[in-house]
Design a protein around this motif. Structure first.
Motif, PDB file in Angstrom:
ATOM      1  N   ASP A 155      23.949 -40.130  58.415  1.00  0.00           N
ATOM      2  CA  ASP A 155      24.444 -41.475  58.692  1.00  0.00           C
ATOM      3  C   ASP A 155      25.972 -41.490  58.651  1.00  0.00           C
ATOM      4  O   ASP A 155      26.577 -41.142  57.644  1.00  0.00           O
ATOM      5  N   PRO A 156      26.635 -41.902  59.738  1.00  0.00           N
ATOM      6  CA  PRO A 156      28.102 -41.924  59.754  1.00  0.00           C
ATOM      7  C   PRO A 156      28.710 -43.126  59.042  1.00  0.00           C
ATOM      8  O   PRO A 156      29.934 -43.211  58.909  1.00  0.00           O
ATOM      9  N   ASP A 157      27.887 -44.054  58.592  1.00  0.00           N
ATOM     10  CA  ASP A 157      28.391 -45.242  57.908  1.00  0.00           C
ATOM     11  C   ASP A 157      28.704 -44.873  56.465  1.00  0.00           C
ATOM     12  O   ASP A 157      27.806 -44.748  55.639  1.00  0.00           O
ATOM     13  N   HIS A 158      29.972 -44.690  56.163  1.00  0.00           N
ATOM     14  CA  HIS A 158      30.341 -44.169  54.852  1.00  0.00           C
ATOM     15  C   HIS A 158      31.753 -44.613  54.484  1.00  0.00           C
ATOM     16  O   HIS A 158      32.518 -45.067  55.312  1.00  0.00           O
ATOM     17  N   ALA A 159      32.083 -44.472  53.213  1.00  0.00           N
ATOM     18  CA  ALA A 159      33.432 -44.720  52.711  1.00  0.00           C
ATOM     19  C   ALA A 159      33.621 -43.865  51.468  1.00  0.00           C
ATOM     20  O   ALA A 159      32.660 -43.374  50.880  1.00  0.00           O
ATOM     21  N   GLY A 160      34.869 -43.684  51.050  1.00  0.00           N
ATOM     22  CA  GLY A 160      35.170 -42.860  49.895  1.00  0.00           C
ATOM     23  C   GLY A 160      35.180 -41.390  50.245  1.00  0.00           C
ATOM     24  O   GLY A 160      35.485 -40.996  51.378  1.00  0.00           O
ATOM     25  N   VAL A 180      29.924 -27.286  48.176  1.00  0.00           N
ATOM     26  CA  VAL A 180      30.334 -28.686  48.017  1.00  0.00           C
ATOM     27  C   VAL A 180      31.215 -28.849  46.782  1.00  0.00           C
ATOM     28  O   VAL A 180      32.088 -29.734  46.750  1.00  0.00           O
ATOM     29  N   GLY A 181      31.017 -28.005  45.772  1.00  0.00           N
ATOM     30  CA  GLY A 181      31.917 -28.029  44.623  1.00  0.00           C
ATOM     31  C   GLY A 181      33.339 -27.705  45.034  1.00  0.00           C
ATOM     32  O   GLY A 181      34.297 -28.353  44.598  1.00  0.00           O
ATOM     33  N   HIS A 182      33.488 -26.705  45.896  1.00  0.00           N
ATOM     34  CA  HIS A 182      34.819 -26.345  46.391  1.00  0.00           C
ATOM     35  C   HIS A 182      35.391 -27.477  47.231  1.00  0.00           C
ATOM     36  O   HIS A 182      36.578 -27.824  47.123  1.00  0.00           O
ATOM     37  N   ALA A 183      34.552 -28.083  48.069  1.00  0.00           N
ATOM     38  CA  ALA A 183      35.019 -29.178  48.908  1.00  0.00           C
ATOM     39  C   ALA A 183      35.495 -30.365  48.070  1.00  0.00           C
ATOM     40  O   ALA A 183      36.469 -31.040  48.429  1.00  0.00           O
ATOM     41  N   ALA A 184      34.810 -30.646  46.959  1.00  0.00           N
ATOM     42  CA  ALA A 184      35.214 -31.752  46.090  1.00  0.00           C
ATOM     43  C   ALA A 184      36.593 -31.495  45.488  1.00  0.00           C
ATOM     44  O   ALA A 184      37.402 -32.421  45.335  1.00  0.00           O
ATOM     45  N   MET A 185      36.886 -30.241  45.154  1.00  0.00           N
ATOM     46  CA  MET A 185      38.229 -29.879  44.688  1.00  0.00           C
ATOM     47  C   MET A 185      39.260 -30.134  45.776  1.00  0.00           C
ATOM     48  O   MET A 185      40.313 -30.734  45.546  1.00  0.00           O
ATOM     49  N   LEU A 186      38.954 -29.659  46.985  1.00  0.00           N
ATOM     50  CA  LEU A 186      39.913 -29.754  48.080  1.00  0.00           C
ATOM     51  C   LEU A 186      40.135 -31.196  48.509  1.00  0.00           C
ATOM     52  O   LEU A 186      41.209 -31.534  49.043  1.00  0.00           O
ATOM     53  N   ALA A 187      39.147 -32.064  48.303  1.00  0.00           N
ATOM     54  CA  ALA A 187      39.300 -33.465  48.683  1.00  0.00           C
ATOM     55  C   ALA A 187      40.489 -34.111  47.986  1.00  0.00           C
ATOM     56  O   ALA A 187      41.095 -35.060  48.518  1.00  0.00           O
ATOM     57  N   VAL A 188      40.856 -33.608  46.812  1.00  0.00           N
ATOM     58  CA  VAL A 188      41.993 -34.162  46.076  1.00  0.00           C
ATOM     59  C   VAL A 188      43.284 -33.994  46.872  1.00  0.00           C
ATOM     60  O   VAL A 188      44.220 -34.782  46.724  1.00  0.00           O
ATOM     61  N   LYS A 189      43.347 -32.990  47.740  1.00  0.00           N
ATOM     62  CA  LYS A 189      44.525 -32.799  48.584  1.00  0.00           C
ATOM     63  C   LYS A 189      44.758 -33.992  49.508  1.00  0.00           C
ATOM     64  O   LYS A 189      45.868 -34.190  50.010  1.00  0.00           O
ATOM     65  N   LEU A 190      43.715 -34.769  49.755  1.00  0.00           N
ATOM     66  CA  LEU A 190      43.809 -35.912  50.659  1.00  0.00           C
ATOM     67  C   LEU A 190      44.156 -37.204  49.924  1.00  0.00           C
ATOM     68  O   LEU A 190      44.211 -38.266  50.547  1.00  0.00           O
ATOM     69  N   MET A 191      44.389 -37.126  48.613  1.00  0.00           N
ATOM     70  CA  MET A 191      44.599 -38.317  47.795  1.00  0.00           C
ATOM     71  C   MET A 191      46.018 -38.410  47.267  1.00  0.00           C
ATOM     72  O   MET A 191      46.677 -37.398  47.020  1.00  0.00           O
ATOM     73  N   ALA A 248      35.556 -31.916  53.855  1.00  0.00           N
ATOM     74  CA  ALA A 248      35.707 -33.109  53.041  1.00  0.00           C
ATOM     75  C   ALA A 248      36.632 -34.098  53.735  1.00  0.00           C
ATOM     76  O   ALA A 248      37.639 -33.701  54.333  1.00  0.00           O
ATOM     77  N   GLU A 249      36.276 -35.365  53.664  1.00  0.00           N
ATOM     78  CA  GLU A 249      37.184 -36.407  54.122  1.00  0.00           C
ATOM     79  C   GLU A 249      37.155 -37.551  53.129  1.00  0.00           C
ATOM     80  O   GLU A 249      36.203 -37.714  52.364  1.00  0.00           O
ATOM     81  N   VAL A 250      38.231 -38.322  53.125  1.00  0.00           N
ATOM     82  CA  VAL A 250      38.347 -39.484  52.252  1.00  0.00           C
ATOM     83  C   VAL A 250      38.590 -40.682  53.150  1.00  0.00           C
ATOM     84  O   VAL A 250      39.623 -40.774  53.830  1.00  0.00           O
ATOM     85  N   ILE A 251      37.617 -41.600  53.181  1.00  0.00           N
ATOM     86  CA  ILE A 251      37.656 -42.739  54.080  1.00  0.00           C
ATOM     87  C   ILE A 251      37.890 -44.020  53.272  1.00  0.00           C
ATOM     88  O   ILE A 251      37.198 -44.284  52.290  1.00  0.00           O
ATOM     89  N   ASP A 252      38.864 -44.807  53.681  1.00  0.00           N
ATOM     90  CA  ASP A 252      39.115 -46.075  53.028  1.00  0.00           C
ATOM     91  C   ASP A 252      37.944 -47.014  53.239  1.00  0.00           C
ATOM     92  O   ASP A 252      37.361 -47.060  54.334  1.00  0.00           O
ATOM     93  N   SER A 253      37.613 -47.763  52.189  1.00  0.00           N
ATOM     94  CA  SER A 253      36.493 -48.705  52.294  1.00  0.00           C
ATOM     95  C   SER A 253      36.895 -49.955  53.062  1.00  0.00           C
ATOM     96  O   SER A 253      38.069 -50.240  53.217  1.00  0.00           O
TER      97      SER A 253
END
Length: 253
Positions: A155-160, A180-191, A248-253
């Motif tokens: 489902d493409p309907d997502h946020a966060g 996915v553990g590695h991806a969660a670490m790397l997601a911080v680069k987008l914050m 990983a991506e970080v999407i604004d709600s």
């Protein structure tokens, strides 16, 4: 909520160190000559024989456990986990997922790390160290051959924070948990720092999804632009070196 987020050792804000470590992580070089000197984060997935958890819940729990451990105050300043984390992030990142049940799972709680519960699943990420020094309560746990029922949503309907698995790569649940553990670490680069702080305070909520071929192509483009971040596997187990396993991506709600 993360465990024990108290200030440590007189450091005003050890979170800054933990955040900076992930923001600046670029990956290490060659492995040491002695395989026992390889540094790895051990991950333990609770998989009971009679009531196994859903695959999606396990992957989310594993990813959250890694993120919470990496952002924990004990990994910053003069905290007890800071040096192991520094050494691990300066080397070639490795994660090893194992499964446990019953007394094995209870014993794993006594080893330095953090446990996360997600739905009917639990996962524990342990402080990294030499593979030659892995605690016997962990080293005796089985690594390979683990899989679980359940499909991941596309489902493409997502946020966060959303971690998208490559539809062209087949992985066991243990391999996928490490990725996915590695991806969660790397997601911080987008914050931004305060965004990451709020994320940690909320328990690092995230979603794990299965991309479609079309959406994954778009995600690769986003990674190239710096709007997402991809995990490229070293190819030690299961899949070919250089394979993109998760984005990983970080999407604004």
């Amino acid at each position: 909520m993360p465990e024990n987020l108290a200030i440590i050792g007189g450091v005003d804000d050890p979170f800054d160190d933990a955040f900076r470590r992930l923001q600046t992580y670029v990956g290490g070089g060659a492995d040491p000559a002695d395989p026992a000197d390889v540094l790895a984060m051990q991950m333990v997935l609770r998989i009971e024989k009679t009531e196994p958890p859903a695959r999606a819940d396990v992957l989310i729990a594993a990813a959250r456990a890694v993120a919470l451990l990496c952002l924990d105050d004990r990994c910053g300043g003069d905290g007890p986990w800071a040096t192991p984390m520094d050494d691990w992030c300066a080397a070639r990142i490795r994660k090893i997922a194992r499964r446990a049940r019953g007394a094995q799972w209870a014993a794993a709680q006594e080893v330095w790390g953090l446990t996360v519960t997600e739905g009917g699943a639990q996962a524990r990420a342990l402080v990294p160290g030499r593979v030659g020094d892995v605690d016997r309560r962990i080293s005796r746990l089985q690594i390979g051959g683990t899989d679980l029922p359940g499909e991941l949503s596309s489902d493409p309907d997502h946020a966060g924070v959303v971690l998208w698995l490559n539809p062209g790569v087949t992985m066991t649940v243990g391999k996928a948990a490490a990725q996915v553990g590695h991806a969660a670490m790397l997601a911080v680069k987008l914050m931004e720092p305060e965004q990451a702080r709020s994320w940690r305070s909320a328990g690092c909520p995230l979603t794990v999804r299965a991309a479609t071929p079309q959406s994954f192509a778009a995600l690769l483009d986003a990674d190239a632009r710096g709007d997402a971040v991809a995990v490229r596997d070293a190819g030690f187990t299961e899949i070919a070196p250089g394979s993109v396993t998760v984005i990983a991506e970080v999407i604004d709600s």
